[in-house]
Motif scaffolding. Structure first.
Motif, PDB file in Angstrom:
ATOM      1  N   PHE A 201     -31.061  45.501 -37.405  1.00 40.28           N
ATOM      2  CA  PHE A 201     -32.340  45.732 -36.720  1.00 40.28           C
ATOM      3  C   PHE A 201     -32.031  46.301 -35.339  1.00 40.28           C
ATOM      4  O   PHE A 201     -31.538  45.589 -34.465  1.00 40.28           O
ATOM      5  CB  PHE A 201     -33.161  44.444 -36.614  1.00 40.28           C
TER       6      PHE A 201
ATOM      7  N   LEU B 162     -34.053  41.219 -26.740  1.00 36.39           N
ATOM      8  CA  LEU B 162     -33.381  41.209 -28.045  1.00 36.39           C
ATOM      9  C   LEU B 162     -32.254  42.242 -28.077  1.00 36.39           C
ATOM     10  O   LEU B 162     -32.454  43.405 -27.747  1.00 36.39           O
ATOM     11  CB  LEU B 162     -34.399  41.524 -29.155  1.00 36.39           C
TER      12      LEU B 162
ATOM     13  N   ARG C   2     -26.684  41.234 -39.428  1.00 38.96           N
ATOM     14  CA  ARG C   2     -27.325  39.945 -39.162  1.00 38.96           C
ATOM     15  C   ARG C   2     -27.661  39.265 -40.486  1.00 38.96           C
ATOM     16  O   ARG C   2     -27.613  39.892 -41.553  1.00 38.96           O
ATOM     17  CB  ARG C   2     -28.593  40.140 -38.326  1.00 38.96           C
TER      18      ARG C   2
ATOM     19  N   SER D 133     -34.922  46.674 -41.438  1.00 38.60           N
ATOM     20  CA  SER D 133     -35.939  45.773 -40.880  1.00 38.60           C
ATOM     21  C   SER D 133     -36.541  45.009 -42.052  1.00 38.60           C
ATOM     22  O   SER D 133     -36.448  45.445 -43.206  1.00 38.60           O
ATOM     23  CB  SER D 133     -37.061  46.540 -40.167  1.00 38.60           C
ATOM     24  N   LEU D 134     -37.178  43.891 -41.753  1.00 35.15           N
ATOM     25  CA  LEU D 134     -37.856  43.157 -42.821  1.00 35.15           C
ATOM     26  C   LEU D 134     -39.060  43.962 -43.325  1.00 35.15           C
ATOM     27  O   LEU D 134     -39.436  43.869 -44.494  1.00 35.15           O
ATOM     28  CB  LEU D 134     -38.287  41.781 -42.288  1.00 35.15           C
ATOM     29  N   GLN D 135     -39.624  44.798 -42.452  1.00 37.80           N
ATOM     30  CA  GLN D 135     -40.728  45.667 -42.885  1.00 37.80           C
ATOM     31  C   GLN D 135     -40.254  46.600 -44.001  1.00 37.80           C
ATOM     32  O   GLN D 135     -40.943  46.816 -44.993  1.00 37.80           O
ATOM     33  CB  GLN D 135     -41.244  46.500 -41.689  1.00 37.80           C
TER      34      GLN D 135
ATOM     35  N   ASN E   2     -39.901  35.788 -40.953  1.00 34.65           N
ATOM     36  CA  ASN E   2     -38.496  36.104 -40.657  1.00 34.65           C
ATOM     37  C   ASN E   2     -37.814  34.827 -40.189  1.00 34.65           C
ATOM     38  O   ASN E   2     -38.036  34.362 -39.071  1.00 34.65           O
ATOM     39  CB  ASN E   2     -38.443  37.190 -39.573  1.00 34.65           C
TER      40      ASN E   2
ATOM     41  N   HIS F 101     -35.290  33.413 -38.607  1.00 32.79           N
ATOM     42  CA  HIS F 101     -34.220  33.879 -37.723  1.00 32.79           C
ATOM     43  C   HIS F 101     -32.995  32.971 -37.774  1.00 32.79           C
ATOM     44  O   HIS F 101     -33.119  31.746 -37.743  1.00 32.79           O
ATOM     45  CB  HIS F 101     -34.722  33.929 -36.282  1.00 32.79           C
TER      46      HIS F 101
ATOM     47  N   ILE G 236     -44.021  39.059 -41.022  1.00 29.61           N
ATOM     48  CA  ILE G 236     -44.151  40.439 -41.470  1.00 29.61           C
ATOM     49  C   ILE G 236     -45.055  40.435 -42.702  1.00 29.61           C
ATOM     50  O   ILE G 236     -44.758  39.766 -43.696  1.00 29.61           O
ATOM     51  CB  ILE G 236     -42.764  41.022 -41.824  1.00 29.61           C
TER      52      ILE G 236
END
Ligand code: URC
Length: 287
Positions: free
Chosen positions: A154, A165, A171, A212-214, A240, A242, A270
């Motif tokens: 990301f 961030l 990750r 990305s999670l999107q 998400n 984390h 998301i």
């Protein structure tokens, strides 16, 4: 200025129903949670207290138990449709919404009658039926917890003075999938379609190198729609979960993506819909 009654509905929430079918010493369990919600000619009930049009919520609960005895439960979508259709058989009930959750049990101990609950994953559905015979089915699942320990990045995101961030090129990506999908019709093989969707969701989560999670969300939805012609729309909600690498430098230790703090909140949320551009109108399916 006049005060008027707006939209309203009523029903019995969360009727817990367990059906045990005995095949000799081998028992089969169906464990569901049924919520009914009816609407129709309810003005008098609200305005004057005349209950003539009201099918009591207690009756709605009893109906779930009785129809389970008479017809079995089977696939939750079929059972929800059966109940919704039944309720709209009453003149005053113009619309029925029936939601069913199913909790899985796995066999243990080789006894034929011993079971352990199947984690936190829940199968869901919502069926609607009205007095004109229109009906819809949305199937789903919640609590499908998945994680990739690499293959997730990301970076390149919008920054402003409040951004702290750090960009990530490797990750952990973890989420609890909440998915609901709309069937184009009401007569699918719901067991087969559920298995197919669940498989494709997992396959896409595992097989997508995520930026990305999107992006992962879209890949999951796209994979389901490509595999299932009967499904015209899928809505995904992906928290998400984390996982932050812990700074172990104060203890003289390095931490090369090995020790993480699994935060439970706050979490990114998301959400997205993936659908066919020629999907038929949803009508009341998502209500
Ligand atoms: O996949 C992600 N999407 C985001 O929008 C986002 N925002 C954030 O802080 N981390 C992430 N990760």
């Amino acid at each position: 200025m006049a005060i008027v009654l707006g939209p309203n509905r009523y029903g019995k929430a969360e009727t817990r129903l367990v059906r045990v079918v005995r095949d000799g010493g081998v028992h089969h369990v169906k464990d569901v949670n049924v919520s009914t919600s009816l609407s129709g000619a309810m003005s008098e009930a609200h305005l004057t207290g005349d209950n003539a049009a009201v099918l009591p919520t207690d009756t709605q609960k009893n109906t779930a138990y009785a129809l389970a005895r008479e017809h079995g439960v089977g696939q939750i979508e079929d059972f929800a449709l059966l109940l919704a259709r039944h309720f709209t058989g009453h003149d005053t009930i113009h619309h029925a919404r029936v939601a069913v959750e199913e909790y899985g049990w796995n066999r243990i101990g080789g006894t034929g009658h011993s079971f352990a609950r199947d984690g936190g994953e829940v199968r869901t559905c919502v069926a609607h039926h009205d007095r004109d015979g229109r009906a819809s089915v949305v199937s789903g699942l919640t609590g499908l917890v998945v994680m990739n320990t690499t293959g997730s990045e990301f970076h390149g995101f919008l920054t402003d003075p409040y951004t702290t961030l750090e960009p990530a090129t490797d990750r952990i990506l973890a989420t609890a999938v909440d998915a609901r999908w709309r069937h184009a019709g009401t007569s699918a093989d719901f067991a087969a379609s559920f298995a197919l969707v669940r498989g494709r969701l997992l396959e896409a989560f595992a097989g997508t190198h995520s930026l990305s999670l999107q992006q992962t969300l879209y890949a999951m939805g796209e994979r389901v729609l490509n595999a299932c012609p009967d499904i015209c729309e899928i809505r995904l909600t992906l928290p998400n979960r984390h996982h932050f690498p812990v700074d172990l430098a104060p203890f003289g230790l390095d931490n090369e993506n090995e020790i993480f703090y699994a935060a439970d909140r706050p979490y990114g949320l998301i959400e997205g819909t993936v659908l066919r551009d020629d999907a038929p109108g949803a009508g009341f399916a998502w209500e």
